[in-house]
Design a protein around this motif. Structure first.
Motif, PDB file in Angstrom:
ATOM      1  N   PRO A  42       0.817  -1.224   0.000  1.00 55.29           N
ATOM      2  CA  PRO A  42       0.000   0.000   0.000  1.00 55.29           C
ATOM      3  C   PRO A  42       0.848   1.270   0.000  1.00 55.29           C
ATOM      4  CG  PRO A  42      -0.781  -1.541   1.670  1.00 55.29           C
ATOM      5  CD  PRO A  42       0.507  -2.095   1.137  1.00 55.29           C
ATOM      6  N   GLY A  43       0.430   2.239  -0.812  1.00 55.27           N
ATOM      7  CA  GLY A  43       1.049   3.560  -0.802  1.00 55.27           C
ATOM      8  C   GLY A  43       2.425   3.629  -1.436  1.00 55.27           C
ATOM      9  N   THR A  44       2.760   2.695  -2.320  1.00 55.82           N
ATOM     10  CA  THR A  44       4.073   2.726  -2.948  1.00 55.82           C
ATOM     11  C   THR A  44       4.004   3.355  -4.335  1.00 55.82           C
ATOM     12  OG1 THR A  44       3.775   0.472  -3.756  1.00 55.82           O
ATOM     13  CG2 THR A  44       4.942   0.724  -1.678  1.00 55.82           C
ATOM     14  N   GLU A  45       5.145   3.858  -4.781  1.00 48.17           N
ATOM     15  CA  GLU A  45       5.218   4.450  -6.108  1.00 48.17           C
ATOM     16  C   GLU A  45       6.585   4.176  -6.724  1.00 48.17           C
ATOM     17  OE1 GLU A  45       6.384   9.016  -5.766  1.00 48.17           O
ATOM     18  OE2 GLU A  45       4.624   8.563  -4.525  1.00 48.17           O
ATOM     19  N   GLN A  46       6.624   4.267  -8.043  1.00 45.43           N
ATOM     20  CA  GLN A  46       7.842   4.078  -8.812  1.00 45.43           C
ATOM     21  C   GLN A  46       8.354   5.446  -9.226  1.00 45.43           C
ATOM     22  OE1 GLN A  46       7.510   0.940 -11.720  1.00 45.43           O
ATOM     23  NE2 GLN A  46       8.797   2.051 -13.164  1.00 45.43           N
ATOM     24  N   VAL A  51      15.598   2.491 -11.366  1.00 47.67           N
ATOM     25  CA  VAL A  51      14.192   2.767 -11.071  1.00 47.67           C
ATOM     26  C   VAL A  51      14.041   2.593  -9.568  1.00 47.67           C
ATOM     27  CG1 VAL A  51      11.810   2.033 -11.445  1.00 47.67           C
ATOM     28  CG2 VAL A  51      13.464   1.879 -13.320  1.00 47.67           C
ATOM     29  N   GLY A  52      13.495   3.597  -8.896  1.00 48.80           N
ATOM     30  CA  GLY A  52      13.328   3.529  -7.455  1.00 48.80           C
ATOM     31  C   GLY A  52      11.900   3.196  -7.069  1.00 48.80           C
ATOM     32  N   PHE A  53      11.772   2.584  -5.902  1.00 52.48           N
ATOM     33  CA  PHE A  53      10.458   2.258  -5.338  1.00 52.48           C
ATOM     34  C   PHE A  53      10.434   2.800  -3.925  1.00 52.48           C
ATOM     35  CE2 PHE A  53      11.469  -0.697  -8.648  1.00 52.48           C
ATOM     36  CZ  PHE A  53      10.312  -0.706  -9.397  1.00 52.48           C
ATOM     37  N   LYS A  54       9.414   3.612  -3.652  1.00 57.82           N
ATOM     38  CA  LYS A  54       9.334   4.262  -2.347  1.00 57.82           C
ATOM     39  C   LYS A  54       7.901   4.295  -1.864  1.00 57.82           C
ATOM     40  CE  LYS A  54       8.954   9.009  -2.803  1.00 57.82           C
ATOM     41  NZ  LYS A  54       9.526  10.317  -2.738  1.00 57.82           N
ATOM     42  N   VAL A  55       7.778   4.575  -0.592  1.00 56.13           N
ATOM     43  CA  VAL A  55       6.470   4.826  -0.013  1.00 56.13           C
ATOM     44  C   VAL A  55       6.195   6.308  -0.248  1.00 56.13           C
ATOM     45  CG1 VAL A  55       5.096   4.823   2.098  1.00 56.13           C
ATOM     46  CG2 VAL A  55       6.798   3.019   1.717  1.00 56.13           C
ATOM     47  N   THR A  56       5.042   6.635  -0.793  1.00 56.99           N
ATOM     48  CA  THR A  56       4.704   8.020  -1.103  1.00 56.99           C
ATOM     49  C   THR A  56       4.879   8.892   0.140  1.00 56.99           C
ATOM     50  OG1 THR A  56       3.136   7.257  -2.763  1.00 56.99           O
ATOM     51  CG2 THR A  56       2.884   9.531  -2.005  1.00 56.99           C
ATOM     52  N   GLY A  57       5.635   9.962  -0.008  1.00 52.31           N
ATOM     53  CA  GLY A  57       5.883  10.879   1.097  1.00 52.31           C
ATOM     54  C   GLY A  57       6.950  10.415   2.066  1.00 52.31           C
ATOM     55  N   TYR A 115      10.052  -2.471   3.207  1.00 48.77           N
ATOM     56  CA  TYR A 115       8.835  -1.653   3.254  1.00 48.77           C
ATOM     57  C   TYR A 115       8.412  -1.427   4.710  1.00 48.77           C
ATOM     58  CZ  TYR A 115       3.854  -0.526   2.844  1.00 48.77           C
ATOM     59  OH  TYR A 115       2.611   0.057   2.967  1.00 48.77           O
ATOM     60  N   ASN A 116       8.408  -2.481   5.500  1.00 51.56           N
ATOM     61  CA  ASN A 116       8.003  -2.362   6.910  1.00 51.56           C
ATOM     62  C   ASN A 116       8.919  -1.424   7.687  1.00 51.56           C
ATOM     63  OD1 ASN A 116       5.704  -3.949   6.793  1.00 51.56           O
ATOM     64  ND2 ASN A 116       6.792  -5.824   7.294  1.00 51.56           N
ATOM     65  N   GLU A 117      10.194  -1.428   7.367  1.00 53.03           N
ATOM     66  CA  GLU A 117      11.133  -0.531   8.041  1.00 53.03           C
ATOM     67  C   GLU A 117      10.810   0.930   7.719  1.00 53.03           C
ATOM     68  OE1 GLU A 117      14.164   0.456  10.634  1.00 53.03           O
ATOM     69  OE2 GLU A 117      13.223  -1.506  10.344  1.00 53.03           O
ATOM     70  N   VAL A 118      10.469   1.207   6.471  1.00 54.00           N
ATOM     71  CA  VAL A 118      10.097   2.575   6.079  1.00 54.00           C
ATOM     72  C   VAL A 118       8.806   2.997   6.775  1.00 54.00           C
ATOM     73  CG1 VAL A 118       9.340   4.018   4.136  1.00 54.00           C
ATOM     74  CG2 VAL A 118      11.296   2.493   3.869  1.00 54.00           C
ATOM     75  N   MET A 119       7.896   2.060   6.967  1.00 48.72           N
ATOM     76  CA  MET A 119       6.599   2.373   7.549  1.00 48.72           C
ATOM     77  C   MET A 119       6.624   2.534   9.069  1.00 48.72           C
ATOM     78  SD  MET A 119       4.660   2.853   5.044  1.00 48.72           S
ATOM     79  CE  MET A 119       3.066   2.939   5.842  1.00 48.72           C
ATOM     80  N   LYS A 120       7.698   2.128   9.716  1.00 48.35           N
ATOM     81  CA  LYS A 120       7.788   2.288  11.171  1.00 48.35           C
ATOM     82  C   LYS A 120       7.758   3.767  11.523  1.00 48.35           C
ATOM     83  CE  LYS A 120      10.556  -1.666  12.596  1.00 48.35           C
ATOM     84  NZ  LYS A 120      11.874  -2.036  13.136  1.00 48.35           N
ATOM     85  N   PRO A 121       7.085   4.112  12.603  1.00 53.17           N
ATOM     86  CA  PRO A 121       7.154   5.506  13.065  1.00 53.17           C
ATOM     87  C   PRO A 121       8.610   5.863  13.358  1.00 53.17           C
ATOM     88  CG  PRO A 121       5.469   4.290  14.258  1.00 53.17           C
ATOM     89  CD  PRO A 121       6.223   3.287  13.437  1.00 53.17           C
ATOM     90  N   LYS A 122       9.000   7.099  13.075  1.00 55.89           N
ATOM     91  CA  LYS A 122      10.396   7.506  13.230  1.00 55.89           C
ATOM     92  C   LYS A 122      10.940   7.246  14.624  1.00 55.89           C
ATOM     93  CE  LYS A 122      10.674  10.800   9.539  1.00 55.89           C
ATOM     94  NZ  LYS A 122      11.048  12.129   9.116  1.00 55.89           N
ATOM     95  N   ASP A 123      10.136   7.417  15.644  1.00 55.77           N
ATOM     96  CA  ASP A 123      10.629   7.218  17.000  1.00 55.77           C
ATOM     97  C   ASP A 123      10.871   5.740  17.328  1.00 55.77           C
ATOM     98  OD1 ASP A 123       7.905   6.625  17.020  1.00 55.77           O
ATOM     99  OD2 ASP A 123       7.578   7.430  19.013  1.00 55.77           O
TER     100      ASP A 123
END
Length: 112
Positions: A15-19, A26-32, A98-106
């Motif tokens: 969910p919420g990924t973009e190319q 080619v990069g793949f990231k979580v939007t924002g 992906y899960n690491e990117v989605m973790k809250p920063k704290d």
């Protein structure tokens, strides 16, 4: 063998990924948020951004999985040769990144 199209489909299945373009890759990231993987067509490889602990585990699974040979590799960036690494391992690595990117920063470990 995993093709560029299959890799993109796997990376964009979360969910919420973009190319996005990323230099010659080619990069793949979580939007924002930040990138969690890149793909390089010329050698059909992916760099997936794992934690160093996850990287150690994945590198033991297959010979064709190894740290990126630079400072990014020391931080967990890991190369996967898509001609030989099984798809289920690629998907598991993408999920970890992906899960690491989605973790809250704290919740992420901050180096001092």
């Amino acid at each position: 063998m995993i093709t560029e199209a299959v890799f993109a489909q796997l990376a964009l299945s979360f969910p919420g990924t973009e190319q996005t373009p990323h230099f010659e890759r080619v990069g793949f990231k979580v939007t924002g948020k930040r990138m969690f993987a890149t793909y390089l067509a010329k050698d059909n490889t992916a760099n997936i951004f794992l934690t160093p602990k996850e990287q150690a585990v994945f590198c033991q699974m297959e010979e064709e999985i190894y740290p990126v040979p630079n400072k990014w590799g020391e931080k967990g960036a890991t190369t996967f040769e898509l001609d030989t690494v099984p798809q289920h391992i690629i998907l598991e690595a993408l999920l970890s990144a992906y899960n690491e990117v989605m973790k809250p920063k704290d919740k992420r470990k901050i180096k001092k």
